[in-house]
Design a protein around this motif. Structure first.
Motif, mmCIF file in Angstrom:
data_model
loop_
_atom_site.group_PDB
_atom_site.id
_atom_site.type_symbol
_atom_site.label_atom_id
_atom_site.label_comp_id
_atom_site.label_asym_id
_atom_site.label_seq_id
_atom_site.Cartn_x
_atom_site.Cartn_y
_atom_site.Cartn_z
ATOM 1 N N HIS A 233 0.822 -1.219 0.000
ATOM 2 C CA HIS A 233 0.000 0.000 0.000
ATOM 3 C C HIS A 233 0.856 1.268 0.000
ATOM 4 C CE1 HIS A 233 -3.182 2.828 0.989
ATOM 5 N NE2 HIS A 233 -2.418 3.286 1.967
ATOM 6 N N ARG A 234 0.388 2.252 -0.774
ATOM 7 C CA ARG A 234 1.004 3.578 -0.758
ATOM 8 C C ARG A 234 -0.038 4.576 -0.271
ATOM 9 N NH1 ARG A 234 5.973 3.898 -3.151
ATOM 10 N NH2 ARG A 234 6.608 2.012 -4.311
ATOM 11 N N ASP A 235 0.386 5.422 0.663
ATOM 12 C CA ASP A 235 -0.509 6.410 1.247
ATOM 13 C C ASP A 235 -0.725 7.580 0.303
ATOM 14 O OD1 ASP A 235 -1.715 5.666 3.593
ATOM 15 O OD2 ASP A 235 -0.149 6.428 4.911
ATOM 16 N N SER A 236 -1.464 8.584 0.756
ATOM 17 C CA SER A 236 -1.798 9.728 -0.095
ATOM 18 C C SER A 236 -0.563 10.513 -0.523
ATOM 19 C CB SER A 236 -2.773 10.649 0.637
ATOM 20 O OG SER A 236 -2.209 11.120 1.849
ATOM 21 N N ASP A 237 0.535 10.353 0.202
ATOM 22 C CA ASP A 237 1.786 11.028 -0.186
ATOM 23 C C ASP A 237 2.608 10.199 -1.168
ATOM 24 O OD1 ASP A 237 2.697 8.999 1.440
ATOM 25 O OD2 ASP A 237 3.583 10.302 2.968
ATOM 26 N N GLY A 238 2.083 9.035 -1.587
ATOM 27 C CA GLY A 238 2.774 8.182 -2.542
ATOM 28 C C GLY A 238 3.801 7.259 -1.926
ATOM 29 N N ARG A 239 3.956 7.320 -0.629
ATOM 30 C CA ARG A 239 4.964 6.499 0.039
ATOM 31 C C ARG A 239 4.349 5.244 0.643
ATOM 32 N NH1 ARG A 239 8.203 11.122 3.571
ATOM 33 N NH2 ARG A 239 8.885 12.409 1.791
ATOM 34 N N MET A 240 5.165 4.181 0.665
ATOM 35 C CA MET A 240 4.747 2.978 1.380
ATOM 36 C C MET A 240 4.694 3.266 2.878
ATOM 37 S SD MET A 240 6.694 -0.274 -0.313
ATOM 38 C CE MET A 240 6.099 -1.032 -1.824
ATOM 39 N N LEU A 241 3.838 2.523 3.563
ATOM 40 C CA LEU A 241 3.819 2.619 5.016
ATOM 41 C C LEU A 241 5.139 2.112 5.574
ATOM 42 C CD1 LEU A 241 0.296 1.044 5.713
ATOM 43 C CD2 LEU A 241 0.858 3.473 5.505
ATOM 44 N N ASP A 242 5.642 2.752 6.633
ATOM 45 C CA ASP A 242 6.793 2.153 7.302
ATOM 46 C C ASP A 242 6.343 0.825 7.904
ATOM 47 O OD1 ASP A 242 6.105 2.553 10.325
ATOM 48 O OD2 ASP A 242 5.803 4.545 9.447
ATOM 49 N N ALA A 243 7.292 -0.059 8.151
ATOM 50 C CA ALA A 243 6.953 -1.425 8.557
ATOM 51 C C ALA A 243 6.141 -1.448 9.847
ATOM 52 C CB ALA A 243 8.228 -2.255 8.726
ATOM 53 N N GLU A 244 6.425 -0.518 10.750
ATOM 54 C CA GLU A 244 5.713 -0.487 12.026
ATOM 55 C C GLU A 244 4.244 -0.101 11.820
ATOM 56 O OE1 GLU A 244 9.858 -0.655 12.602
ATOM 57 O OE2 GLU A 244 8.699 0.856 11.480
ATOM 58 N N THR A 245 3.988 0.898 10.972
ATOM 59 C CA THR A 245 2.605 1.291 10.702
ATOM 60 C C THR A 245 1.882 0.201 9.921
ATOM 61 O OG1 THR A 245 3.243 3.620 10.697
ATOM 62 C CG2 THR A 245 1.138 3.073 9.679
ATOM 63 N N ALA A 246 2.579 -0.465 9.013
ATOM 64 C CA ALA A 246 1.982 -1.588 8.293
ATOM 65 C C ALA A 246 1.547 -2.675 9.278
ATOM 66 C CB ALA A 246 2.967 -2.147 7.272
ATOM 67 N N ALA A 247 2.373 -2.931 10.282
ATOM 68 C CA ALA A 247 2.011 -3.929 11.288
ATOM 69 C C ALA A 247 0.760 -3.509 12.051
ATOM 70 C CB ALA A 247 3.173 -4.127 12.267
ATOM 71 N N VAL A 248 0.667 -2.215 12.364
ATOM 72 C CA VAL A 248 -0.517 -1.687 13.038
ATOM 73 C C VAL A 248 -1.768 -1.958 12.207
ATOM 74 C CG1 VAL A 248 -1.692 0.474 13.648
ATOM 75 C CG2 VAL A 248 0.655 0.072 14.415
ATOM 76 N N GLU A 249 -1.690 -1.704 10.904
ATOM 77 C CA GLU A 249 -2.876 -1.859 10.063
ATOM 78 C C GLU A 249 -3.217 -3.328 9.816
ATOM 79 O OE1 GLU A 249 -4.316 0.589 10.428
ATOM 80 O OE2 GLU A 249 -3.760 2.361 9.279
ATOM 81 N N ILE A 250 -2.236 -4.197 9.794
ATOM 82 C CA ILE A 250 -2.552 -5.634 9.716
ATOM 83 C C ILE A 250 -3.313 -6.054 10.970
ATOM 84 C CG2 ILE A 250 -1.558 -7.957 9.703
ATOM 85 C CD1 ILE A 250 0.735 -6.771 7.981
ATOM 86 N N LEU A 251 -2.854 -5.580 12.116
ATOM 87 C CA LEU A 251 -3.569 -5.883 13.355
ATOM 88 C C LEU A 251 -4.980 -5.296 13.338
ATOM 89 C CD1 LEU A 251 -0.887 -5.490 16.181
ATOM 90 C CD2 LEU A 251 -2.152 -7.559 15.568
ATOM 91 N N ASN A 252 -5.172 -4.206 12.613
ATOM 92 C CA ASN A 252 -6.503 -3.603 12.550
ATOM 93 C C ASN A 252 -7.447 -4.360 11.629
ATOM 94 O OD1 ASN A 252 -6.432 -1.571 14.467
ATOM 95 N ND2 ASN A 252 -5.273 -0.211 13.105
ATOM 96 N N VAL A 253 -6.972 -5.426 11.012
ATOM 97 C CA VAL A 253 -7.844 -6.408 10.363
ATOM 98 C C VAL A 253 -8.022 -7.619 11.278
ATOM 99 C CG1 VAL A 253 -8.106 -7.982 8.411
ATOM 100 C CG2 VAL A 253 -7.207 -5.674 8.038
ATOM 101 N N ILE A 254 -6.933 -8.099 11.831
ATOM 102 C CA ILE A 254 -6.969 -9.340 12.605
ATOM 103 C C ILE A 254 -7.641 -9.140 13.956
ATOM 104 C CG2 ILE A 254 -5.508 -11.073 13.719
ATOM 105 C CD1 ILE A 254 -3.503 -10.642 11.450
ATOM 106 N N ARG A 255 -7.272 -8.053 14.659
ATOM 107 C CA ARG A 255 -7.818 -7.833 16.004
ATOM 108 C C ARG A 255 -9.346 -7.699 16.009
ATOM 109 N NH1 ARG A 255 -9.696 -3.521 17.408
ATOM 110 N NH2 ARG A 255 -8.490 -2.303 15.918
ATOM 111 N N PRO A 256 -9.953 -6.865 15.131
ATOM 112 C CA PRO A 256 -11.417 -6.776 15.152
ATOM 113 C C PRO A 256 -12.109 -8.091 14.795
ATOM 114 C CG PRO A 256 -10.455 -4.911 13.969
ATOM 115 C CD PRO A 256 -9.361 -5.904 14.186
ATOM 116 N N THR A 257 -11.459 -8.894 13.963
ATOM 117 C CA THR A 257 -12.049 -10.195 13.636
ATOM 118 C C THR A 257 -12.136 -11.058 14.884
ATOM 119 O OG1 THR A 257 -11.163 -10.075 11.386
ATOM 120 C CG2 THR A 257 -11.822 -12.252 12.194
#
Length: 410
Positions: A212-236
């Motif tokens: 994923h690339r954010d609105s600034d065209g940059r990939m998420l840093d690995a730590e933020t990517a981990a946060v967003e993966i958890l934001n799929v798994i944790r709510p499930t």
């Protein structure tokens, strides 16, 4: 704004705080103080429309650090507004909406069948047994490599993140430790994917977040990517709470069991929605006034906290006749609008801050409610109280089931 600070009242009354305040005064808005800061509380469908309008209420800088450190994660999509939020949110809606989660439902059914085979002739605590089922399923669907032996520990950490977000003390610190541990592990997986050392299945959550690339065209840093993966798994895995509530409802109102067993789509949908309406999940959500505002004649200065009563709205007699009666029939044939039923927030999940995983929650709850109704078990004597001062709450006993010696598997 307001002379009384309600912080201690929230701690003692929990889900009942906002409904109790609204009962004592007319109207759908009141001013107070919370954590020493001015706050305005709102309720009702019009308030939902007002709250989820980004011209009125913003999330950036509004999510308290205890929630970022336990439930959502730092720099998560929940903390963004405007174009950054829309671009990040689009990734989640593509993954979680419009039937793209059918594989998750199928894997959950398989994980349930494997689990119930081990329950035969035993007493099990439903609240403790569901997290590994959901963890196994969502990790397989998300492309997260997880050995069978690692499922229980990951499931325990995911439950801890939800269970400890709203309370000080041991539950809170357990949640923080669990989040830190899992963010580090998932960030390392993202780095491995990007380095070509680990293959992420095409179309999986792991692949989508890593690329994923954010609105600034940059990939998420690995730590933020981990946060967003958890934001799929944790709510499930948080669907565990609803499944425990479904079991509670089947015990208190067993007349619904036969209709669930038949797996009639209209009734299973209605039952799932009534569980989400009737039982307590999120008490309220909050943001900050983006500018000086007025709602229903009440001035809201820029920067003030704005709170939206979710639990109270789901039990408002103006929307739900006889609201403290559990009645799935109220949802049979009733379309659900974006501003009336709000257990996970309101508005448009594609563009606003409403949870995009709501369709997943309902689909999993439908599946597991039917499977639970089809299971042969007894409910021994136990404490089935659901304390409203505890956030998030659940049946005190976790719902103990004495499962029959022979368990038919579909």
């Amino acid at each position: 704004m307001g002379r009384v600070d309600d912080t201690l009242t929230v701690a003692t009354q929990g889900y009942g705080w906002l409904p109790n305040r609204f009962r004592r005064q007319p109207g759908d808005v009141f001013r107070t103080r919370l954590l020493g800061q001015p706050a305005v509380a709102l309720r009702g469908p019009d308030a939902v429309r007002f709250f989820y309008d980004e011209r009125h209420v913003r999330r950036h800088g509004a999510v308290p650090e205890p929630l970022r450190g336990t439930l959502f994660g730092k720099k998560a999509v929940h903390t963004l507004d405007g174009e950054p939020h829309r671009v990040r949110k689009a990734m989640f809606t593509a993954l979680l909406m419009n039937g793209g989660f059918d594989g998750l439902v199928e894997r959950t059914g398989e994980a349930w069948e494997a689990a119930v085979r081990t329950w035969a002739g035993r007493r099990v605590v439903l609240f403790d047994e569901i997290p590994p089922v959901l963890t196994r399923a969502v990790c397989a669907w998300s492309g997260i490599p997880l050995a069978d032996s690692d499922v229980p520990a990951f499931a325990e950490d995911l439950v801890a993140m939800v269970d400890g977000f709203a309370t000080p003390g041991p539950r809170h610190w357990k949640a923080r430790l669990a989040r830190g541990r899992r963010e580090r592990w998932l960030a390392d997986l993202v780095r491995q994917v990007r380095a070509g050392e680990l293959r992420a299945p095409q179309g999986s959550v792991l692949a989508a977040v890593a690329e994923h690339r954010d609105s600034d065209g940059r990939m998420l840093d690995a730590e933020t990517a981990a946060v967003e993966i958890l934001n799929v798994i944790r709510p499930t895995v948080a669907v565990t709470w609803f499944v425990a509530f479904a079991g509670h409802a089947l015990h208190r109102w067993p007349e619904h069991r036969d209709r669930l067993r038949a797996d009639d789509p209209a009734f299973t949908e209605a039952f799932a929605q009534e569980v989400r309406r009737f039982y307590p999940f999120a008490p309220f959500v909050g943001g900050r006034a983006a500018v000086d505002l007025t709602y229903a004649g009440t001035a809201i200065p820029a920067g003030a906290m704005v709170l939206l009563d979710l639990y109270g709205q789901n039990h408002d007699a103006r929307l739900w006749p006889d609201p403290y009666r559990f009645d799935p029939q109220r949802f049979v044939g009733r379309p659900i609008g974006p501003f009336d039923l709000v257990p996970q927030g309101g508005g448009d999940p594609r563009t606003g801050h409403r949870c995009p995983g709501e369709q997943i929650t309902v689909a999993l709850l439908r599946l597991l409610s039917v499977r639970l109704a089809q299971l042969d078990y007894q409910v021994p004597a136990q404490n089935l109280e659901i304390p409203l001062h505890r956030i998030p709450t659940r049946p005190v006993s976790g719902l103990v089931l004495a499962v029959a010696a022979t368990v038919p598997v579909s």
